[in-house]
Write a protein that holds these residues in place. Structure first.
Motif, short mmCIF file in Angstrom:
data_model
loop_
_atom_site.label_atom_id
_atom_site.label_comp_id
_atom_site.label_asym_id
_atom_site.label_seq_id
_atom_site.Cartn_x
_atom_site.Cartn_y
_atom_site.Cartn_z
N SER A 27 0.72 -1.22 -0.02
CA SER A 27 -0.08 0.17 0.11
C SER A 27 0.81 1.18 0.00
CB SER A 27 -1.06 0.15 1.25
OG SER A 27 -1.63 -1.11 1.24
N PHE A 28 1.98 1.42 0.70
CA PHE A 28 2.77 2.54 1.00
C PHE A 28 3.55 2.68 -0.44
CE2 PHE A 28 6.84 3.95 1.72
CZ PHE A 28 6.52 5.41 2.20
N TYR A 29 3.89 1.54 -0.89
CA TYR A 29 4.84 1.95 -2.22
C TYR A 29 4.05 2.27 -3.50
CZ TYR A 29 9.33 1.26 0.10
OH TYR A 29 10.50 1.16 0.87
N LEU A 30 2.78 1.78 -3.26
CA LEU A 30 1.84 2.01 -4.58
C LEU A 30 1.20 3.29 -4.50
CD1 LEU A 30 0.16 0.51 -6.91
CD2 LEU A 30 -1.63 0.03 -5.21
N VAL A 31 0.85 3.84 -3.26
CA VAL A 31 0.38 5.19 -3.26
C VAL A 31 1.65 6.16 -3.25
CG1 VAL A 31 -0.56 6.70 -1.66
CG2 VAL A 31 -1.60 4.56 -1.86
N ALA A 32 2.65 6.14 -2.61
CA ALA A 32 3.81 6.92 -2.63
C ALA A 32 4.35 7.18 -4.12
CB ALA A 32 4.73 6.56 -1.58
N LEU A 33 4.67 5.85 -4.73
CA LEU A 33 5.26 6.00 -5.90
C LEU A 33 4.36 6.63 -6.97
CD1 LEU A 33 7.31 2.56 -6.05
CD2 LEU A 33 8.35 5.06 -5.75
N THR A 34 3.15 6.00 -6.92
CA THR A 34 2.15 6.63 -7.87
C THR A 34 1.91 8.27 -7.63
OG1 THR A 34 0.98 4.57 -7.96
CG2 THR A 34 -0.32 6.77 -8.96
N LEU A 35 1.88 8.87 -6.26
CA LEU A 35 1.89 10.15 -6.18
C LEU A 35 3.29 10.70 -6.68
CD1 LEU A 35 -0.15 12.33 -5.02
CD2 LEU A 35 1.07 11.77 -2.74
N GLY A 36 4.36 10.27 -6.30
CA GLY A 36 5.47 11.18 -6.66
C GLY A 36 5.83 10.77 -8.03
N LEU A 37 5.56 9.95 -8.88
CA LEU A 37 5.61 9.80 -10.32
C LEU A 37 4.54 10.83 -10.88
CD1 LEU A 37 6.16 5.86 -10.94
CD2 LEU A 37 7.99 7.96 -11.38
N SER A 38 3.55 10.92 -10.69
CA SER A 38 2.49 11.70 -11.18
C SER A 38 2.71 13.34 -10.78
CB SER A 38 1.25 11.47 -10.70
OG SER A 38 0.77 11.86 -9.35
N LEU A 39 3.48 13.60 -9.80
CA LEU A 39 3.76 14.95 -9.28
C LEU A 39 5.17 15.05 -9.79
CD1 LEU A 39 2.36 15.11 -6.04
CD2 LEU A 39 1.53 16.43 -8.16
N SER A 40 5.86 14.25 -10.60
CA SER A 40 7.20 14.65 -10.86
C SER A 40 7.39 15.73 -12.21
CB SER A 40 8.07 13.32 -11.62
OG SER A 40 7.16 12.67 -12.70
N PHE A 41 6.53 16.03 -12.73
CA PHE A 41 6.46 17.14 -13.33
C PHE A 41 6.62 18.56 -12.69
CE2 PHE A 41 2.04 16.40 -13.17
CZ PHE A 41 1.62 17.57 -13.02
N THR A 42 6.27 18.52 -11.62
CA THR A 42 6.40 19.64 -10.72
C THR A 42 7.69 19.50 -9.92
OG1 THR A 42 4.98 18.84 -8.99
CG2 THR A 42 3.75 19.80 -10.60
N VAL A 43 7.85 20.75 -8.99
CA VAL A 43 8.97 20.62 -7.96
C VAL A 43 8.47 19.68 -6.93
CG1 VAL A 43 10.32 21.85 -6.90
CG2 VAL A 43 9.61 22.85 -9.05
N ALA A 44 7.56 19.52 -6.53
CA ALA A 44 7.30 18.51 -5.40
C ALA A 44 7.39 17.07 -5.50
CB ALA A 44 5.64 18.86 -4.90
N GLY A 45 7.38 16.55 -6.97
CA GLY A 45 7.33 15.21 -7.02
C GLY A 45 8.92 14.62 -6.90
N VAL A 46 9.74 15.25 -7.13
CA VAL A 46 11.07 14.83 -6.93
C VAL A 46 11.58 14.69 -5.41
CG1 VAL A 46 13.86 15.25 -7.45
CG2 VAL A 46 11.92 15.55 -9.16
#
Length: 195
Positions: A27-46
Protein backbone atom coordinates in the motif's frame (compact mmCIF):
# COMPACT_ATOMS: atom_id res chain seq x y z
CA UNK A 1 6.09 -28.13 26.83
CA UNK A 2 5.88 -24.42 27.64
CA UNK A 3 8.73 -23.69 25.21
CA UNK A 4 6.87 -25.58 22.50
CA UNK A 5 3.74 -23.53 23.04
CA UNK A 6 5.71 -20.27 23.09
CA UNK A 7 7.50 -21.25 19.89
CA UNK A 8 4.20 -22.17 18.23
CA UNK A 9 2.61 -18.85 19.19
CA UNK A 10 5.74 -16.94 18.18
CA UNK A 11 5.72 -18.56 14.73
CA UNK A 12 2.06 -17.66 14.33
CA UNK A 13 2.75 -14.08 15.30
CA UNK A 14 5.62 -13.89 12.81
CA UNK A 15 3.40 -15.26 10.04
CA UNK A 16 0.68 -12.72 10.82
CA UNK A 17 3.29 -9.96 11.00
CA UNK A 18 4.51 -11.01 7.56
CA UNK A 19 1.02 -10.48 6.16
CA UNK A 20 0.61 -7.10 7.88
CA UNK A 21 4.00 -5.78 6.78
CA UNK A 22 3.51 -7.10 3.24
CA UNK A 23 0.18 -5.31 3.01
CA UNK A 24 1.73 -2.14 4.42
CA UNK A 25 4.68 -2.17 1.99
CA UNK A 26 2.40 -2.79 -0.97
CA UNK A 27 0.00 0.00 0.00
CA UNK A 28 2.73 2.46 0.96
CA UNK A 29 4.82 2.04 -2.18
CA UNK A 30 1.84 1.88 -4.50
CA UNK A 31 0.44 5.16 -3.20
CA UNK A 32 3.76 6.95 -2.67
CA UNK A 33 5.32 6.00 -6.00
CA UNK A 34 2.15 6.74 -7.93
CA UNK A 35 1.84 10.14 -6.27
CA UNK A 36 5.56 10.91 -6.66
CA UNK A 37 5.63 9.92 -10.33
CA UNK A 38 2.43 11.81 -11.11
CA UNK A 39 3.85 14.93 -9.44
CA UNK A 40 7.29 14.54 -10.98
CA UNK A 41 6.58 17.20 -13.58
CA UNK A 42 6.30 19.68 -10.71
CA UNK A 43 8.96 20.52 -8.18
CA UNK A 44 7.14 18.59 -5.41
CA UNK A 45 7.40 15.15 -7.04
CA UNK A 46 11.17 14.76 -6.99
CA UNK A 47 11.62 15.37 -3.22
CA UNK A 48 8.68 13.06 -2.53
CA UNK A 49 10.24 10.27 -4.61
CA UNK A 50 13.59 10.86 -2.93
CA UNK A 51 12.09 10.53 0.53
CA UNK A 52 10.18 7.40 -0.49
CA UNK A 53 13.36 5.80 -1.83
CA UNK A 54 15.16 6.59 1.42
CA UNK A 55 12.66 4.46 3.35
CA UNK A 56 13.95 1.23 1.84
CA UNK A 57 16.91 1.01 4.20
CA UNK A 58 14.72 1.47 7.28
CA UNK A 59 12.23 -1.15 6.08
CA UNK A 60 14.98 -3.64 5.25
CA UNK A 61 16.49 -3.09 8.68
CA UNK A 62 13.07 -3.69 10.26
CA UNK A 63 12.75 -6.95 8.33
CA UNK A 64 16.21 -8.04 9.50
CA UNK A 65 15.37 -7.39 13.15
CA UNK A 66 11.97 -9.11 12.99
CA UNK A 67 13.45 -12.14 11.28
CA UNK A 68 16.18 -12.39 13.91
CA UNK A 69 13.74 -12.03 16.80
CA UNK A 70 11.12 -14.52 15.62
CA UNK A 71 13.06 -17.11 13.60
CA UNK A 72 16.63 -16.65 14.88
CA UNK A 73 17.90 -16.31 11.31
CA UNK A 74 20.80 -13.91 11.08
CA UNK A 75 21.14 -11.80 7.95
CA UNK A 76 23.89 -9.48 6.87
CA UNK A 77 23.31 -5.79 7.56
CA UNK A 78 21.96 -3.56 4.85
CA UNK A 79 24.44 -0.73 4.51
CA UNK A 80 23.55 2.46 2.74
CA UNK A 81 26.05 5.14 1.83
CA UNK A 82 25.19 8.67 2.92
CA UNK A 83 26.93 11.64 1.36
CA UNK A 84 25.89 14.74 3.29
CA UNK A 85 28.37 17.23 1.83
CA UNK A 86 26.56 17.58 -1.51
CA UNK A 87 23.48 19.60 -2.37
CA UNK A 88 19.94 18.30 -1.97
CA UNK A 89 19.41 18.00 -5.73
CA UNK A 90 22.58 15.93 -6.16
CA UNK A 91 21.46 13.68 -3.30
CA UNK A 92 18.02 13.36 -4.92
CA UNK A 93 19.61 12.40 -8.23
CA UNK A 94 21.77 9.78 -6.51
CA UNK A 95 18.74 8.33 -4.73
CA UNK A 96 16.70 8.18 -7.93
CA UNK A 97 19.53 6.63 -9.95
CA UNK A 98 20.52 4.11 -7.25
CA UNK A 99 19.49 0.70 -8.55
CA UNK A 100 19.63 -0.81 -5.05
CA UNK A 101 16.65 1.33 -3.99
CA UNK A 102 14.51 0.06 -6.85
CA UNK A 103 15.55 -3.56 -6.24
CA UNK A 104 14.66 -3.17 -2.56
CA UNK A 105 11.25 -1.77 -3.47
CA UNK A 106 10.65 -4.72 -5.79
CA UNK A 107 11.52 -7.21 -3.04
CA UNK A 108 9.40 -5.35 -0.49
CA UNK A 109 6.45 -5.34 -2.91
CA UNK A 110 6.84 -9.10 -3.35
CA UNK A 111 6.37 -9.40 0.39
CA UNK A 112 2.62 -8.89 -0.22
CA UNK A 113 2.03 -12.22 -2.02
CA UNK A 114 4.31 -13.89 0.53
CA UNK A 115 2.15 -12.34 3.24
CA UNK A 116 -1.02 -13.67 1.63
CA UNK A 117 0.46 -17.18 1.60
CA UNK A 118 1.44 -16.64 5.21
CA UNK A 119 -2.12 -15.64 6.13
CA UNK A 120 -3.47 -18.75 4.43
CA UNK A 121 -0.93 -20.81 6.34
CA UNK A 122 -1.98 -19.26 9.66
CA UNK A 123 -5.62 -19.97 8.90
CA UNK A 124 -4.96 -23.60 8.05
CA UNK A 125 -2.36 -24.30 10.72
CA UNK A 126 -3.84 -22.39 13.65
CA UNK A 127 -7.56 -21.75 13.18
CA UNK A 128 -8.58 -25.13 11.71
CA UNK A 129 -7.17 -27.25 14.59
CA UNK A 130 -8.71 -24.93 17.18
CA UNK A 131 -12.13 -25.20 15.56
CA UNK A 132 -11.85 -28.99 15.48
CA UNK A 133 -10.80 -29.08 19.13
CA UNK A 134 -13.84 -26.95 20.06
CA UNK A 135 -16.34 -29.30 18.33
CA UNK A 136 -17.44 -31.04 21.59
CA UNK A 137 -18.61 -27.66 22.88
CA UNK A 138 -20.25 -26.61 19.61
CA UNK A 139 -22.05 -29.69 18.30
CA UNK A 140 -25.16 -29.37 20.55
CA UNK A 141 -25.83 -25.88 19.17
CA UNK A 142 -24.75 -26.15 15.54
CA UNK A 143 -25.32 -28.85 12.92
CA UNK A 144 -21.79 -29.98 12.10
CA UNK A 145 -20.40 -32.53 9.73
CA UNK A 146 -16.82 -33.70 9.47
CA UNK A 147 -15.59 -35.49 6.36
CA UNK A 148 -19.16 -36.17 5.26
CA UNK A 149 -20.31 -37.63 8.59
CA UNK A 150 -22.73 -35.77 10.80
CA UNK A 151 -21.36 -34.96 14.25
CA UNK A 152 -24.37 -35.60 16.48
CA UNK A 153 -23.04 -37.64 19.41
CA UNK A 154 -20.46 -37.10 22.12
CA UNK A 155 -18.30 -39.95 20.77
CA UNK A 156 -18.14 -38.42 17.28
CA UNK A 157 -17.42 -34.98 18.73
CA UNK A 158 -14.55 -36.37 20.82
CA UNK A 159 -13.13 -38.13 17.75
CA UNK A 160 -13.22 -34.88 15.81
CA UNK A 161 -11.59 -33.11 18.75
CA UNK A 162 -8.85 -35.76 18.88
CA UNK A 163 -8.28 -35.19 15.16
CA UNK A 164 -7.89 -31.49 15.96
CA UNK A 165 -5.25 -32.27 18.60
CA UNK A 166 -3.32 -34.43 16.13
CA UNK A 167 -3.61 -31.70 13.52
CA UNK A 168 -2.30 -29.19 16.07
CA UNK A 169 0.80 -31.35 16.63
CA UNK A 170 1.43 -31.50 12.89
CA UNK A 171 0.73 -27.77 12.61
CA UNK A 172 3.46 -27.01 15.14
CA UNK A 173 6.08 -28.51 12.83
CA UNK A 174 4.64 -27.03 9.66
CA UNK A 175 4.32 -23.54 11.18
CA UNK A 176 7.97 -23.65 12.24
CA UNK A 177 9.06 -24.62 8.76
CA UNK A 178 6.89 -21.96 7.15
CA UNK A 179 8.31 -19.29 9.48
CA UNK A 180 11.86 -20.39 8.65
CA UNK A 181 11.02 -20.33 4.94
CA UNK A 182 9.80 -16.74 5.20
CA UNK A 183 12.90 -15.88 7.23
CA UNK A 184 14.92 -17.29 4.35
CA UNK A 185 13.03 -14.93 2.05
CA UNK A 186 14.26 -12.00 4.14
CA UNK A 187 17.83 -13.30 3.97
CA UNK A 188 17.57 -13.66 0.19
CA UNK A 189 16.03 -10.19 -0.14
CA UNK A 190 18.85 -8.49 1.74
CA UNK A 191 21.48 -10.54 -0.08
CA UNK A 192 20.15 -9.36 -3.45
CA UNK A 193 19.88 -5.75 -2.34
CA UNK A 194 23.45 -5.71 -1.02
CA UNK A 195 24.90 -7.02 -4.29
Amino acid sequence: MARTVVSFVQNGYFLLLTFVTGLFYFSFYLVALTLGLSLSFTVAGVPLLTQVLRTTTAFLQFERVQTKIYTDITTEPCVKSVNSDVSNWVQAKKELMNLRNWIAIGWLLLKFPVGILSLIGVTLLYAAPLVLIAVPFLYPFINLSFMGASVDTVAKAVMVSATGVLLMMVSYRLAGRLARLIGGYTRLMIKHVNR
